[in-house]
Structures are given as C-alpha cells and as structure tokens.
Design a protein around this motif. Sequence first.
Motif, PDB file in Angstrom:
ATOM      1  N   GLY A  73       0.773  -1.236   0.000  1.00 20.86           N
ATOM      2  CA  GLY A  73       0.000   0.000   0.000  1.00 20.86           C
ATOM      3  C   GLY A  73       0.799   1.276   0.000  1.00 20.86           C
ATOM      4  O   GLY A  73       0.782   2.007   0.976  1.00 20.86           O
ATOM      5  N   GLY A  92       0.247   3.987  -1.839  1.00 15.48           N
ATOM      6  CA  GLY A  92      -0.604   5.162  -1.907  1.00 15.48           C
ATOM      7  C   GLY A  92      -0.216   6.077  -3.052  1.00 15.48           C
ATOM      8  O   GLY A  92      -0.738   7.180  -3.157  1.00 15.48           O
ATOM      9  N   MET A 103      -8.483  -6.133  -0.499  1.00 16.02           N
ATOM     10  CA  MET A 103      -7.715  -6.122   0.745  1.00 16.02           C
ATOM     11  C   MET A 103      -8.100  -7.282   1.646  1.00 16.02           C
ATOM     12  O   MET A 103      -7.239  -7.951   2.217  1.00 16.02           O
ATOM     13  N   MET A 143     -25.284   4.937   6.516  1.00 19.34           N
ATOM     14  CA  MET A 143     -24.009   5.176   5.832  1.00 19.34           C
ATOM     15  C   MET A 143     -24.202   6.112   4.637  1.00 19.34           C
ATOM     16  O   MET A 143     -23.414   7.033   4.448  1.00 19.34           O
ATOM     17  N   SER A 163     -24.646   9.864   5.195  1.00 22.23           N
ATOM     18  CA  SER A 163     -23.457  10.657   5.513  1.00 22.23           C
ATOM     19  C   SER A 163     -22.706  11.096   4.261  1.00 22.23           C
ATOM     20  O   SER A 163     -21.796  11.913   4.338  1.00 22.23           O
ATOM     21  N   VAL A 193       1.539  -0.911   8.661  1.00 21.92           N
ATOM     22  CA  VAL A 193       0.483  -0.162   7.966  1.00 21.92           C
ATOM     23  C   VAL A 193       1.132   0.841   7.017  1.00 21.92           C
ATOM     24  O   VAL A 193       0.873   0.834   5.819  1.00 21.92           O
ATOM     25  N   TYR A 246       1.293   4.559   6.511  1.00 19.36           N
ATOM     26  CA  TYR A 246       0.530   5.527   5.727  1.00 19.36           C
ATOM     27  C   TYR A 246       1.435   6.361   4.839  1.00 19.36           C
ATOM     28  O   TYR A 246       1.128   6.635   3.707  1.00 19.36           O
ATOM     29  N   ILE A 306     -19.323   8.120   5.892  1.00 15.63           N
ATOM     30  CA  ILE A 306     -19.104   6.859   6.595  1.00 15.63           C
ATOM     31  C   ILE A 306     -18.550   5.786   5.662  1.00 15.63           C
ATOM     32  O   ILE A 306     -17.582   5.130   6.016  1.00 15.63           O
ATOM     33  N   PRO A 307     -19.124   5.591   4.455  1.00 19.30           N
ATOM     34  CA  PRO A 307     -18.527   4.559   3.591  1.00 19.30           C
ATOM     35  C   PRO A 307     -17.044   4.808   3.351  1.00 19.30           C
ATOM     36  O   PRO A 307     -16.241   3.882   3.356  1.00 19.30           O
ATOM     37  N   HIS A 308     -16.686   6.083   3.136  1.00 20.79           N
ATOM     38  CA  HIS A 308     -15.295   6.450   2.924  1.00 20.79           C
ATOM     39  C   HIS A 308     -14.460   6.115   4.159  1.00 20.79           C
ATOM     40  O   HIS A 308     -13.315   5.666   4.073  1.00 20.79           O
ATOM     41  N   VAL A 358     -15.236   3.834   6.423  1.00 25.02           N
ATOM     42  CA  VAL A 358     -15.156   2.367   6.540  1.00 25.02           C
ATOM     43  C   VAL A 358     -14.042   1.849   5.628  1.00 25.02           C
ATOM     44  O   VAL A 358     -13.266   0.971   6.014  1.00 25.02           O
ATOM     45  N   TYR A 359     -13.979   2.427   4.417  1.00 26.87           N
ATOM     46  CA  TYR A 359     -12.898   2.091   3.480  1.00 26.87           C
ATOM     47  C   TYR A 359     -11.544   2.333   4.139  1.00 26.87           C
ATOM     48  O   TYR A 359     -10.662   1.475   4.126  1.00 26.87           O
ATOM     49  N   TRP A 360     -11.385   3.477   4.789  1.00 30.58           N
ATOM     50  CA  TRP A 360     -10.137   3.781   5.485  1.00 30.58           C
ATOM     51  C   TRP A 360      -9.862   2.752   6.579  1.00 30.58           C
ATOM     52  O   TRP A 360      -8.728   2.309   6.756  1.00 30.58           O
ATOM     53  N   ILE A 374     -10.782  -0.373   6.775  1.00 28.57           N
ATOM     54  CA  ILE A 374     -10.334  -1.651   6.214  1.00 28.57           C
ATOM     55  C   ILE A 374      -8.903  -1.519   5.696  1.00 28.57           C
ATOM     56  O   ILE A 374      -8.078  -2.414   5.904  1.00 28.57           O
ATOM     57  N   VAL A 375      -8.601  -0.387   5.061  1.00 30.01           N
ATOM     58  CA  VAL A 375      -7.229  -0.129   4.600  1.00 30.01           C
ATOM     59  C   VAL A 375      -6.266  -0.227   5.784  1.00 30.01           C
ATOM     60  O   VAL A 375      -5.151  -0.743   5.660  1.00 30.01           O
ATOM     61  N   THR A 376      -6.700   0.234   6.951  1.00 28.11           N
ATOM     62  CA  THR A 376      -5.837   0.233   8.133  1.00 28.11           C
ATOM     63  C   THR A 376      -5.789  -1.150   8.779  1.00 28.11           C
ATOM     64  O   THR A 376      -4.716  -1.653   9.099  1.00 28.11           O
ATOM     65  N   LEU A 377      -6.959  -1.751   8.960  1.00 23.16           N
ATOM     66  CA  LEU A 377      -7.043  -3.070   9.622  1.00 23.16           C
ATOM     67  C   LEU A 377      -6.227  -4.117   8.879  1.00 23.16           C
ATOM     68  O   LEU A 377      -5.609  -4.984   9.495  1.00 23.16           O
ATOM     69  N   GLY A 437      -2.683   0.463   4.353  1.00 22.71           N
ATOM     70  CA  GLY A 437      -2.243   1.820   4.670  1.00 22.71           C
ATOM     71  C   GLY A 437      -1.777   2.643   3.499  1.00 22.71           C
ATOM     72  O   GLY A 437      -0.594   2.951   3.390  1.00 22.71           O
ATOM     73  N   TYR A 438      -2.711   3.050   2.590  1.00 22.08           N
ATOM     74  CA  TYR A 438      -2.307   3.874   1.456  1.00 22.08           C
ATOM     75  C   TYR A 438      -1.776   5.222   1.907  1.00 22.08           C
ATOM     76  O   TYR A 438      -0.814   5.722   1.388  1.00 22.08           O
ATOM     77  N   GLY A 439      -2.488   5.816   2.865  1.00 28.07           N
ATOM     78  CA  GLY A 439      -2.122   7.165   3.251  1.00 28.07           C
ATOM     79  C   GLY A 439      -2.850   8.206   2.427  1.00 28.07           C
ATOM     80  O   GLY A 439      -2.543   9.389   2.531  1.00 28.07           O
ATOM     81  N   ASP A 440      -3.828   7.805   1.575  1.00 29.24           N
ATOM     82  CA  ASP A 440      -4.631   8.805   0.862  1.00 29.24           C
ATOM     83  C   ASP A 440      -5.507   9.568   1.859  1.00 29.24           C
ATOM     84  O   ASP A 440      -5.764  10.749   1.692  1.00 29.24           O
ATOM     85  N   SER A 485      -5.585   9.942   6.188  1.00 24.58           N
ATOM     86  CA  SER A 485      -4.948   9.535   7.439  1.00 24.58           C
ATOM     87  C   SER A 485      -5.384  10.489   8.535  1.00 24.58           C
ATOM     88  O   SER A 485      -5.611  11.673   8.287  1.00 24.58           O
TER      89      SER A 485
END
Lengths: 278, 278, 278, 278
Positions: free
Chosen positions: A199, A201, A218, C44, C47, C198, C200, D184-186, D188-190, D192-195, D199-202, D204
């Motif tokens: 990742g 980015g 992912m 969701m 938002s 991770v 970032y 919220i969807p965005h 949640v996307y973050w 999952i990227v973290t979990l 970790g793109y970092g787009d 953070s």
Amino acid sequence: MGNQRQNDWKSKIHEVIYGTHTPAGKLFDIALLIVIVYSVIIVMLESVPRIDQKYHDFLNVSEWIVTILFTIEYILRIICIKTPKKYIFSFFGVIDFISTIPKYLSVIIGGSQYMTAFRALRLLRIFRILKLVRFIGESNNLLRALKASRTKIFVFVFFVLILSVMLGTIMYLVEGPEHGFNSIPHSVYWTIVTLTTVGYGDISPETGLGQFIATIIMIVGYGVIAVPTGIVSAEYVTDRSRRKGKKVKERTCPECSTIILKEDAHYCRVCGFRLKDE
Amino acid sequence: MGNQRQNDWKSKIHEVIYGTHTPAGKLFDIALLIVIVYSVIIVMLESVPRIDQKYHDFLNVSEWIVTILFTIEYILRIICIKTPKKYIFSFFGVIDFISTIPKYLSVIIGGSQYMTAFRALRLLRIFRILKLVRFIGESNNLLRALKASRTKIFVFVFFVLILSVMLGTIMYLVEGPEHGFNSIPHSVYWTIVTLTTVGYGDISPETGLGQFIATIIMIVGYGVIAVPTGIVSAEYVTDRSRRKGKKVKERTCPECSTIILKEDAHYCRVCGFRLKDE
Amino acid sequence: MGNQRQNDWKSKIHEVIYGTHTPAGKLFDIALLIVIVYSVIIVMLESVPRIDQKYHDFLNVSEWIVTILFTIEYILRIICIKTPKKYIFSFFGVIDFISTIPKYLSVIIGGSQYMTAFRALRLLRIFRILKLVRFIGESNNLLRALKASRTKIFVFVFFVLILSVMLGTIMYLVEGPEHGFNSIPHSVYWTIVTLTTVGYGDISPETGLGQFIATIIMIVGYGVIAVPTGIVSAEYVTDRSRRKGKKVKERTCPECSTIILKEDAHYCRVCGFRLKDE
Amino acid sequence: MGNQRQNDWKSKIHEVIYGTHTPAGKLFDIALLIVIVYSVIIVMLESVPRIDQKYHDFLNVSEWIVTILFTIEYILRIICIKTPKKYIFSFFGVIDFISTIPKYLSVIIGGSQYMTAFRALRLLRIFRILKLVRFIGESNNLLRALKASRTKIFVFVFFVLILSVMLGTIMYLVEGPEHGFNSIPHSVYWTIVTLTTVGYGDISPETGLGQFIATIIMIVGYGVIAVPTGIVSAEYVTDRSRRKGKKVKERTCPECSTIILKEDAHYCRVCGFRLKDE
C-alpha cells in the motif's frame, strides 16, 4: 623437488583460503568478511552525492585497494586449486569475477561521458556480498522447509498473479486513467501492491465503486496472506517432528537387524525373535 | 543494638520496595506503576507544543515532584539492599539512574539556549517505563520461544539484509535519482519498506521496469513473511508440547518395560503386572 | 382466564421474537437481519453529501420507518419476556435501546443548528449491527482459541506499546518537528504505524539516521508479527487436537468404568481386569 | 461408414484438445498455454497509451489472429464432444466464450465514439487466463485446506466487516469531512485499509484523538491478522497428518488385536503371533 616445494606452497595457501578449520583459515575468512562489508559500504556511500563530493578521493582509493585485494585473492584461488575450471565456473567463482572486473572496465574504456554509464556496472560489485552466504552454513533447516514447500508456493504465486491480472483489469475499467490507473499493467501493479498489503498510496482508488472493490481485494489479501504462512509453518513443524522422531531411542533386532522403534515391542516384527527387555 | 534497630528498619523497607508478596509491597508496586505511567504521559505531553504552552508550569512542577519521588526511591533502594553495587550496576539500577538524572542536569547547566538541547536528554526518562517489565513476570513462554528461535531469526534477518542491499542496488540502477531513489542506502531503505510490506509511499517506482521489479520484491516479501511466523509458531508449538510432556511423570512396567503415562494406572496395560503405587 | 389468554399471546410472540427453531421464528430473524443491514446502509449513505442532497426525503422516511419498526420490536421484546429487567440491562437490550433512541432525540431537541451535532448521535444506531452477532452462533472455536491466548496477547500488546513509546521518543529526538515528527505522541503514532506494517506515509523519516532506525523498526516489526500468529496458531492447533482426542474410540473397563484410551491395552490399568478384545 | 470415419476424426481431435496424456495432447496444451499468455500480454500492452500509439497495427492484427485461433478452438471443442451442451455451460465453456466474443462485438457495433466504450468489453478477454487453472491440477491440498476452513473464514470476514463499520463510524465522528473522512462509507474504506495493514495514506487521521483510535485499530488489526493464519495453518497441518495417516495400511493382530502399522512386520510386536503376509 622444486615441483613438490611449489605444491607445498600451494597446499598451504589452499588451506588458508579454502579451509575454515585451521586458525589461519579462520582468520582469513573473518578478514575477508570485514573487507567485503567495508567494500559494500563504500559502494553504497559513493552513490550518495553529498558524501561522494566530500570524500571522493578517499572512496576511490579505498575501492582501488579493495579491488586489488580481491584480484589477488581471485588469482590465488585459481592457482592453488587442483581444477581451476571447477572454481571459475562455480557459483562463487562467477560472483568473485563479477565483483572484481567492473572497476577495471571503468578505466580501460576512457571518456568521461561514457564513464558515468559504466560506473553503474561497478555497482554490481555489491554481489560480492553473496560471499557472505558462505558463513551462514547449511545447518539451518529453514531452506529445507522452503524447498519442501517449493511446488505449493509456486502454485500459490501463480494463482496470486492470475488473480492480480483479473482484479487489475477490473480496477482499470472502474477507475480509468483519470484516477491514476493509467494502463492495465499499472493497474496490476497497484493490485499486487494492495494484495501484499504494501500500500504505497502512489495510486489509490477515488471512485466509490473502486474503493469498494479495493476493500474486497484487501480482505482477500488478508485471508490469502495466511496461505504461504500456513504452508511453511506446516512444512517446518513436520520437518522438525520427523527429525525429532529419529532421535527416539532405537533398538535393533540382534537376529535380523531390523530397527525397532515401538518401545513396547517384545518380539521383532520381522523375524519374531524375542527381544530382551531393557 | 542501634545497629540492629537500623537493620530492622532497612529490612522493612527492603520488604516494601523489593518484595511483591506482602500487602505493603504490592501497594508500593502498584503506586510505582501509576507514577511511572503518569511521568511517561507528562514527558510525552510536554513535547506537544500546544499543550506545553498552556500547561507549562503544571507539567514542570509535576515532573519535579515525580523526579524527587524517583530520587527518594532510588536512594532507598541503595540503602536497604545488602550489596548496593549489585543493584546500581544491574539492568534496572542503570535504568532507574538514567530516568532520574536528566531533570537535574537541565538545572545545573544553565543558559536558556543550551537548555533546549538538554531538554532532549530529559526525554530519556521515558526509559523508566522499562520498569514496567517487572510486572510482566517471567511466567510467559513467549520469550522462551523467541530465544529458542534466536539463531534462525538472526540468519533470516541477515538474509533479508543481503537481499535488500542487492535489490536496492538494482532499483537504484533502474529508477535512479530522478525518480526519488537518490542513493543506494536510500534505495535499500525503500526495499526494506517494501519487503516488510510497510510501504510508506514517500518513494515509489515510476518506470515500468521499476514497478515490475517492485512487484517481484513484494511477492517475495509476501512469501518471506511466512518464514519467521513459521519458525516462531513451530518453536512455540514444540515448546508447549515439550513442557506438557515433562509434566506427565512416566513410569515403566518392571515386568515388560511398557511406558505407563496414565497417572491413575495400577496395572500395566500390556502384561497386567500390578504396579507399585508411588 | 383473560390473563391466561394474554399469556398465550405473549408466549407466541416470545416464540417468534426470541425463538429460532420454529419457522415463524426463523422468518422473523431473517427479516430482522435484512432490516438491520438496510438501516445500516441508509445511515451510511446519509453521511455521503452527494447522495443525501439527492435522496434526502427518501432516506429520512426510510429511517423513520426503520426506527418505528425497531421501537415496536423493542417494546414487544419487553412485554413478552418474563423478567423485562434482565433483557433491558442485557448486552443486546442496551444495544437495541441505543440504536433506536437517537432518531427521536433529533426531533425533540429542535433547532437546525443543533441538529447537525445530534445527527452524529443517530450514527450510533450503527451499533444495531451488533445484533448480527446473534446469527454467528457460539459453535466456532475461534473465540475459544482467542480466549485461551488472551493473557499472552495482552502481554504482547503491552510489550509492543512500551517498545513503541521508546522507539517513538528516539525518532522524535532524531527527526524532530522539522521533519513532521511534531511531538512524542505523534512520533509514537508513527512508530505503531510502522511496527504494524500499515505505513501511511503521512509522516516518514527524512534524515539518514532516521531512515536507518526506521529500517530496524520495520525488521523488528517483521519478526514481531510472527509472535501473535504463532500464539493463536498454537492455541488453535492444541484446541483442535484436544477436541479431536476426545473423538478417539474409547472403551470403558466393565469392572471399574475407567476410560481406556490406549488401543493395545489388554488389561484395565486401574483394576487389572482383563479386557475383551474387540 | 462415413459416419464412423467422421467419428474417428472427431475422437482424434477430442484426444488432442481434451486429452493431456498423448504427446499431441500435451503439445496442444502447451501451445494453448503460450497463446493465452501472449494474448493476455497483448491486451495489457494495448491499454498502455504510449505502446498502443507506436504498435497499434501489430497489436490489433495479433489480437485478430489470437481471436480467430480461439474461435476455431471453441468450435472444435463443441464439435468433437459428445454432449456439447455440457461443455458450453461448463465453467470453462463460458470463459472460452466470454474471452472470444468481445473482439467480434467491437466490429459489429460500429461508430468510433461507441468503440471506446466497447473496447472495455474486450478486456474481459483477460478472463481467458483462467484456462491456465487447468494446468495447476487438483493434486494440491491447498484448496482442500481453504475449503475446510471456509465457514470459519466467512465468520471471520463477517466479524471484520462489522468491526470496520463501527470503527469507521467512530472515525467519521472524530475526524469528520474536514480531515478527509468525507462520509461513513469512505471512513469504513479507510478502516479496512488500516485493519488489513495496507495503509495507502490517501486519508490519514490528523487530530490527536483520531490518531489515538487509529493506533488502537492498528494493534487490533495486528492481533487479528493472526486469526486466519492460525486457522489455515491448523487446517493444513491437520489435513496433512490425516492424509498421511490414511496412506498407512493398518493391520490388526488376529491374536491380540494390536494395531500393526509397520508394513514390514511379520510378527505381532506384542504377542509374537506370526502375521499372514498380505
């Protein structure tokens, strides 16, 4: 007689260079190790513009000294071995050659404009570090576990590649060049970056659908990461227990030499001989 | 007699400070734990400019109180132990000293301009947190598993480093300073960032060939991540079963040498011989 | 008699709402599942500014319908259970309440300017999704493996935190606020981002020394990632084999009821009774 | 008779296309493999604007040749099989069709402006690569291990999703649209990227609280990554040992019911009874 003396001289050097059990051989190996690490550090520092500007002469002289030392070592290795061909075309023979020659090439072919291109060749000298592998020894069963799971890992990597090509294509169609997914190869690159959880980015999905697919990729990658770990773990555990199994106190039948592993055996299972209780 | 009274006083303090089984000892340990965490939080908050501006005085006073408490504790530890030398030069003795002294140093050496540099020293006080390790205890077999796989992990890390130097050099040649791969050390840094799947993205390959090689590095890293996991897992499983095996007291049947594992066995299961109760 | 009829009515609803074995109970659970997922998706989507602008009324009405349905369900759950207190203060009782009330609160407390703040509260309704956990069942031994390795994982996380605080402090001293490491907490955040791979890239080391230390942190993180995996794997394997061990064909001694596991046993190991060969 | 000759001709082609044991069948499979890889590479290169501009005609002709070859193969597959329906609606039959038709569609539906949209369809041809799966064979027990742990992985993924929705909502409330957490969807996307430690970092976290929660998410993800690995490892180890167990032909001593595992045993190791040779 002069021939024999020469042979004595050769065998002594052979003992020092190739041997690792005599004090002199050990000393040589450690000295070689230090020189290799030193030369690798020098090549690395030379590539840093700020350091190269300041210490150019020192680095250059250092490199020449190391190169000459390596050349002497290379020649001695050829001289003192019985079948030089075997060494020259061996894995380490080739590496030794490759890590010595670029410095000379940079001199022979003059012209400063070409030099810059040939300096790159000198960087190949870094491969000398492979010599370090010698010091690791083959006592570790890591490689055995990796070797045993070779086929499975190949199948796995192959599957990951197919998956990446397909997911990469889908992401290219979804996101397109306007969001950084310039081409399918670029998109496949992004997919692998994501699947392996690296990742960067540098590219990241921007549309809602793209982010949704990325999320799936992912989670797939998260599940998939378990597979090679599972394979190597299983192979490693099996290898350990197999080798441990061998350690179990063995008895041999005095009649027919069959190896008796079962500890509660009263009779040899091959010839029926009554075993003595221990 | 005064000497003996003094010894009584010392041994009581010793019990409280070093002991963990008496109620007073437990209370002391918990209080110490809280003060350590508090002091670590204060040092951390002090480094946040916005918070430091607002609560500078409070943080400063807090730190002084904690430092004095730690000093008293340190002196008491030295007084009440039989061989102070052993404590002072022990792991925790050194840490206790290091985590107390920087605050005093910041006063002695005056001059506001130097202060800023010396404030950094005070941050070393954070190492006091190592004291917390005391509360973990040595009952966990995590460290044992790590210790048992020490050599293999060293070989592994060594191999990863060699791989990183070589791959880093190749990437430097492929991408070059114009794409952010400024030097070989920088390129090696990038390789490790990629191999370990961290992937900051501060540097990322931009040429097609560079991205292709990066892809290979990632898949290698993906496969390679399995190795330490496999080692530790295997070591951990082995350690568990070994310790479990040890707990079971084995007996052998005097009649037929069968190994009796069941602790409630009165008779040999093979020959029916009556076993002596132990 | 009217009381009994009421009880009949209550017990029927109880069967549908709480039961999962009757067809009606199953249907109710599936319908509830769908409504929960629907309500989560609506919250969701609401938002997302672009979607909210377009479909505000539809989303608002949908939410009201869902809220009313949930309110009816909540009231029915209280009515038809024998001890309502037990439900209300149970885990799911609290979640059911929390996921229903914010929508009502948003009305009672008027004023559009406050609404925006209270809308956030409504988002807590997402916790209703926790209800879904009910459908997973407790048959999986995942949680058991996690529970068994609870202490070890706690020690591990604790150790990672201490390591992060120390490495974060060092990085703060090395890189400093001028390279994005604004404060120790920020630096600790970076360390955890790196240790967990991770990465970032919002902060990344820029000095040579910083990158060198970062490299060490990554390799440590790489090795450390093996530990929890090893723990859970080992725990999981042990749990499986323990449960599988139970499946092994057992015989019981007809004389003393001892469980005989060894398949080659001729005599009961407790009473010496000669076992019949099967 | 003409019918029989036709059948001969058909059965020969059937042997070449579907068979893998005759030399001709092997050659066909290898040739097909090469053509598939070639066509995938062409589709990928065609999407790179720079390459497409230069070699457009070559790529286009190549694709037409490959498409025609695939069409012939597809028709032959239908002709020479007994029940064409079975092939056409099989997994690979559908893939073969999907990977051939888009190129023809791009011609029939003229008009350059629509073409660009339909070119995308051609990319679906990449799915032809799935044909490669044929060459992997079903001998690997990887898929079996994955299949066995299917339910557990589903439960796990489901749990991760619930966790992500809740953590994503919290992060949306904490960070808000002003720090890149647009919806919220965005969010949640973050999460999952973290979990998944991608970790793109787009996006953070920028607030202190947000970074603190992110830290917790990362450590949770770090612990959670162990679970699927543990499952697959355990399943894989179990599968190995089960299959190994099955391969050993067991015999029981007719005299004393001892299980005889050693294949070279002639006598029961417990009672000395002469075993019949099988």
